[in-house]
Design an enzyme around this catalytic site. Sequence first.
Site, PDB file in Angstrom:
ATOM      1  N   ARG A  30      -3.953  -4.788  38.427  1.00  0.00           N
ATOM      2  CA  ARG A  30      -2.604  -5.257  38.066  1.00  0.00           C
ATOM      3  C   ARG A  30      -1.883  -4.246  37.173  1.00  0.00           C
ATOM      4  NH1 ARG A  30       1.577  -8.729  39.435  1.00  0.00           N
ATOM      5  NH2 ARG A  30       2.678  -9.431  37.584  1.00  0.00           N
ATOM      6  N   GLY A 121      -0.274 -15.665  36.165  1.00  0.00           N
ATOM      7  CA  GLY A 121      -0.014 -16.783  37.073  1.00  0.00           C
ATOM      8  C   GLY A 121      -0.955 -16.819  38.253  1.00  0.00           C
ATOM      9  N   THR A 142     -21.347 -31.177  27.965  1.00  0.00           N
ATOM     10  CA  THR A 142     -21.703 -32.548  27.598  1.00  0.00           C
ATOM     11  C   THR A 142     -23.072 -32.994  28.112  1.00  0.00           C
ATOM     12  OG1 THR A 142     -20.310 -33.238  29.474  1.00  0.00           O
ATOM     13  CG2 THR A 142     -19.386 -33.462  27.279  1.00  0.00           C
ATOM     14  N   GLU A 144     -27.063 -32.981  29.043  1.00  0.00           N
ATOM     15  CA  GLU A 144     -28.232 -32.551  28.261  1.00  0.00           C
ATOM     16  C   GLU A 144     -27.915 -32.491  26.772  1.00  0.00           C
ATOM     17  OE1 GLU A 144     -31.349 -32.257  29.200  1.00  0.00           O
ATOM     18  OE2 GLU A 144     -30.743 -32.862  31.210  1.00  0.00           O
ATOM     19  N   ASP A 146     -24.402 -33.767  24.007  1.00  0.00           N
ATOM     20  CA  ASP A 146     -23.078 -33.337  23.582  1.00  0.00           C
ATOM     21  C   ASP A 146     -23.221 -32.183  22.598  1.00  0.00           C
ATOM     22  OD1 ASP A 146     -20.040 -33.969  23.097  1.00  0.00           O
ATOM     23  OD2 ASP A 146     -20.964 -33.853  21.104  1.00  0.00           O
TER      24      ASP A 146
END
Length: 385
Positions: A30, A121, A142, A144, A146
Amino acid sequence: MVFVRQIIVSDASSFLSRAVCIATRYSAVRRQFGSKNGGPEIQVIDYKTQQSRLFPLIASAYAFRFVGEWLKWLYTDVTQRLQASDFSTLPEAHACTAGLKSLTTTATADGIEECRKLCGGHGYLCSSGLPELFAVYVPNCTYEGDNTVLLLQVAKFLMKTVSQLPSEKKQVGTTTTYFGHLEHHMKFQSDVQKAEDWLKPSAILGVFEARSVRMSVTCANNLRKFSNQEEGFSELSADLVEAAIAHCQVIIVSKFIKKLEQEIPGYGVKQQLEVLCFIYALFLLHKHQGDFLATKCITPKQAHLANEQLRYLYAKVRPNAVSLVDSFNHTDHLLGSILGRYDGNVYQKLYEEAWKDPLNDSVIIDGYHDYIRPLLKRQLQIARL
């Protein structure tokens, strides 16, 4: 749980490396702004703002890989000990897998999202591969356990470690050995005087270990002020989480440095890994600068020197950034990304991918004659009236 968590830590490197591979390759392709005399625009990867967000993520992918290898060894060692009815290292294994699972999955989920933003974008397109990668990975934060709860379990392990420090009892485990040098760490003051001094492993480990010890000791002292320890733990939970994070960062940084002490084949490979190691450590120092300053491990001037050295290291990575992500050896099929193609032929493939959209199957979209045309015709009749 210990087994699954150590697998999750290893997977964190795999997922994050896929995201940084896509973002790095696209950043090299880019071009935007900055053209001079009608010449080509600047590659996005050459912008310092892009480097400061992307290169620490590349370093993190390598750091998580190396700590994942160590954690696999730790699990194997603990398993062998358990078979011999030796349970002494089990608490450390539980704390390490819990804390590192929390730290690496949070960083990876945030890192994948950051990589999407780094692609502009186009990163939001399904064909970029990043939205799906994030959606597939984010549940790791989350299941196994938190991540916040896991860090509180690490904090309990640290508070127990601190409570045993005055005793002569030999510490079992390797990750908390530095707590045994309590007096040294409580008096520690970094001796960094110039930016290059931050390239010494001892300088890095010194400040990370001192910060961790001081944060844990402070939490332990504050806990003693409560008559009810459970109430105190609940009240100080936010501080305890930060102390646990500091300890887990010590583990990752130390294992990265330990890896570099080994024989690494390939011309110049070790030097590049050393650069990534210091980028990872100094990025964390910058990110948690408040903790390092609050615990008086470093001075504001030393923090400034660390940032100065970090900018210099980004310039060292730039020429090899694409090679560093190519070395993960992710195929185009695995990445599933138009933006992260190995051949760099991004825009032609984006154009081809757009034509695959069902809306482009015909010149007139489905439903035009049934819904849109009658509506337009009715509006035309109203306008004539």
